[in-house]
Structure formats: C-alpha cells, structure tokens
Motif scaffolding. Sequence first.
Motif, mmCIF file in Angstrom:
data_model
loop_
_atom_site.group_PDB
_atom_site.id
_atom_site.type_symbol
_atom_site.label_atom_id
_atom_site.label_comp_id
_atom_site.label_asym_id
_atom_site.label_seq_id
_atom_site.Cartn_x
_atom_site.Cartn_y
_atom_site.Cartn_z
ATOM 1 N N ARG A 11 0.649 -1.393 -0.018
ATOM 2 C CA ARG A 11 0.010 -0.047 -0.005
ATOM 3 C C ARG A 11 0.907 1.239 -0.046
ATOM 4 O O ARG A 11 0.648 2.088 -0.609
ATOM 5 C CB ARG A 11 -0.959 -0.088 1.222
ATOM 6 C CG ARG A 11 -1.969 -0.939 1.103
ATOM 7 C CD ARG A 11 -3.277 -0.595 2.078
ATOM 8 N NE ARG A 11 -2.698 -0.774 3.708
ATOM 9 C CZ ARG A 11 -2.797 -2.021 4.022
ATOM 10 N NH1 ARG A 11 -3.507 -3.194 3.562
ATOM 11 N NH2 ARG A 11 -2.381 -1.981 5.327
ATOM 12 N N GLY A 12 1.943 1.388 0.816
ATOM 13 C CA GLY A 12 2.877 2.428 0.753
ATOM 14 C C GLY A 12 3.175 2.755 -0.655
ATOM 15 O O GLY A 12 3.590 3.702 -1.075
ATOM 16 N N ASP A 13 3.865 1.626 -1.348
ATOM 17 C CA ASP A 13 4.411 1.718 -2.645
ATOM 18 C C ASP A 13 3.444 2.335 -3.571
ATOM 19 O O ASP A 13 3.734 3.152 -4.331
ATOM 20 C CB ASP A 13 4.847 0.550 -3.352
ATOM 21 C CG ASP A 13 6.133 -0.221 -2.486
ATOM 22 O OD1 ASP A 13 6.754 0.713 -1.757
ATOM 23 O OD2 ASP A 13 6.449 -1.549 -2.553
ATOM 24 N N ALA A 14 2.240 2.035 -3.544
ATOM 25 C CA ALA A 14 1.154 2.293 -4.370
ATOM 26 C C ALA A 14 0.807 3.814 -4.066
ATOM 27 O O ALA A 14 0.758 4.602 -5.114
ATOM 28 C CB ALA A 14 -0.212 1.608 -4.106
ATOM 29 N N ARG A 15 0.787 4.134 -2.698
ATOM 30 C CA ARG A 15 0.654 5.626 -2.589
ATOM 31 C C ARG A 15 1.945 6.463 -3.028
ATOM 32 O O ARG A 15 1.611 7.668 -3.680
ATOM 33 C CB ARG A 15 0.605 5.806 -1.033
ATOM 34 C CG ARG A 15 0.397 7.184 -0.608
ATOM 35 C CD ARG A 15 0.350 7.317 0.891
ATOM 36 N NE ARG A 15 0.416 8.586 1.426
ATOM 37 C CZ ARG A 15 1.145 9.495 1.822
ATOM 38 N NH1 ARG A 15 2.501 9.117 1.628
ATOM 39 N NH2 ARG A 15 0.888 10.546 2.238
ATOM 40 N N ALA A 16 3.031 6.045 -2.864
ATOM 41 C CA ALA A 16 4.116 6.896 -3.535
ATOM 42 C C ALA A 16 4.246 6.800 -4.977
ATOM 43 O O ALA A 16 4.211 8.015 -5.667
ATOM 44 C CB ALA A 16 5.343 5.945 -3.340
ATOM 45 N N ARG A 17 3.678 5.881 -5.752
ATOM 46 C CA ARG A 17 3.388 5.778 -7.192
ATOM 47 C C ARG A 17 2.623 6.808 -7.557
ATOM 48 O O ARG A 17 2.789 7.837 -8.408
ATOM 49 C CB ARG A 17 3.286 4.513 -7.629
ATOM 50 C CG ARG A 17 4.418 3.575 -7.544
ATOM 51 C CD ARG A 17 4.211 2.270 -8.449
ATOM 52 N NE ARG A 17 2.789 1.628 -8.044
ATOM 53 C CZ ARG A 17 2.804 0.735 -7.074
ATOM 54 N NH1 ARG A 17 3.889 0.283 -6.544
ATOM 55 N NH2 ARG A 17 1.701 0.011 -6.931
ATOM 56 N N VAL A 18 1.264 7.063 -6.988
ATOM 57 C CA VAL A 18 0.378 7.809 -7.299
ATOM 58 C C VAL A 18 0.812 9.311 -6.907
ATOM 59 O O VAL A 18 0.840 10.364 -7.652
ATOM 60 C CB VAL A 18 -0.867 7.763 -6.348
ATOM 61 C CG1 VAL A 18 -1.982 8.795 -6.384
ATOM 62 C CG2 VAL A 18 -1.536 6.397 -6.660
ATOM 63 N N LEU A 19 1.471 9.551 -5.658
ATOM 64 C CA LEU A 19 1.938 10.897 -5.543
ATOM 65 C C LEU A 19 3.113 11.550 -6.588
ATOM 66 O O LEU A 19 3.187 12.521 -7.008
ATOM 67 C CB LEU A 19 2.506 11.151 -4.271
ATOM 68 C CG LEU A 19 1.400 10.967 -2.907
ATOM 69 C CD1 LEU A 19 2.103 10.916 -1.504
ATOM 70 C CD2 LEU A 19 0.423 12.004 -3.246
#
Length: 276
Positions: A11-19
């Motif tokens: 989930r943290g990786d997905a958030r980082a990719r979106v940002l």
Amino acid sequence: MTRAGREPAARGDARARVLAAVRAHAAPAVARPDLARFDRADARDPNTARAAEAAVDAFADAVRAAGGACVAVDGGGAEAALARALAAHAPLRDARRVVAAGVALAGARGEHAVLAAALAPGARLEALARAAAPHAFADVDVAVVRGAFGVAENGAVALAERGRALRGALLLCQHLVLVVRADDLVADMHAAYARLAAIAPIEDLLDADADADADADAGADAGARAQSAAAGGACWRGFVAGPSKTADIEQALVTGAHGPRSLLVAVERATPLRAR
C-alpha cells in the motif's frame, strides 16, 4: 515475510507511485500578476477619453448579458433628465409603490413631477426609510437606488449600507432600477475591490428633505433603528449584477425566482450615449 507484513508495504508503494505521478504532471509555477497595470489611467493620457467611452459601452453590454437593461441619461446628472429617462420604464408606469434611495425622487414638486406624472393614479413615491424593517418593502413594485460605482467587465453595481433597509428593498422589490455615473465606472474587479472599502453607505446619500425624513421615520421599526445605531462604523458592501436568476431545476433559467424580476441600470453622463 508474512502476507500481513507485505500488504502495508504494498500500500505504501502504491501511494508513493500515485503521488509521484501527480507531482510529475503538476502545472508549472506562474508568477503573481503585476496588479499595477490594472490602475486607472492617468487623466492626462490622451487615450483616457477613448477608454472611458469603451468602458461605458462594455458596461452596457455586460448589463444586457446578465439579463438587465441599460439606458443613457444625458445632462450631467440633472434630476429632470433622470426623471424623464425613468418615466419611460414600463414597470414604473405600472407601479403602485416606488421607493428611492440616494436619488432625489421622493417628492412630486417641480422637476420630480415628470416622474410622478408617469406613475399610475394613486401610486406612492417615497424615500427609503433609513431604519425600516425589511418586511416593510414586501409590497414595493420598483426600487430606484443610486449605486456607488459600476464594473465594466461584468455589469455589476457596487452598493453599501450601515443598516439593513437597502438590502430588504433590493431583495423584495419586483423591479430594480440602479443609477450610476459614467465617471464612476471601473474596468474590472481588480479596480472594484481596490475601491470598495472607500465607498459611502447609502445612508449618506439619502434625500435630506426634512418632510420626507419625517414621514419615513414616523413608521420606522424601533428595533431596526437600534440595530443600525449599534452598528456604528460597520458597513455592508456588495455587488448587484442582473435581475434575480436561477437554473437549479433541470437547468432551465428562471428570472425573478427569489428577487427582482427585472433590472434597469441608468448611466448618467454629460455627453450622449445610445440607449441599450
């Protein structure tokens, strides 16, 4: 690593990719505009007169675009010229009660008889009562109000008051007439907000005729008078542009749903201007 341990990391990786994607597509930074270029032109500039003509034309066009009408009043602000122009306005001819604020139309003597003669027999022509409660304007057919200035880009007219009587008349009248001077037009909202804080409230412009004041104050609401006095230096300021309109239901535009059904703006100037 357990599945439970991998999910927070995913989930943290997905958030980082979106940002990261949002930052990559951000709009470039833009410098703040230089507001000095919106200042009024110097009166010595030979283009000032042409700019003033263009401002009046733009203002009239914007008033029409907002659903109102605009008419020229020639004669340098003479009351007789204003009365003649307004006497041709159909809602005034059919009105039973007319309230004026900041425009010397409360009497029916001399030059004011021009307007009074255009009203229906028995129609009431009176000055705005300074301390009148809003419900006192429930049966007003036409309100005639002097505006502080107009805005050429959108046809708005600036108004101010210390009490609440003006806003009651503006909202409850069936038809609204605003009067502005051509010399009091500004180009845009940048200039309008620069000037807004300095405009005088309508109470300072009301007809000073002692008899009109006595008649108005006789029926004034005591509570409203106390509220106005307590307000002291406090002052409401705002803009009016066009008649009341709404398109909330099925995107069908309805005029006069919760305010004036029509708006006429009279522009006072010394040189001729075509009526619109």
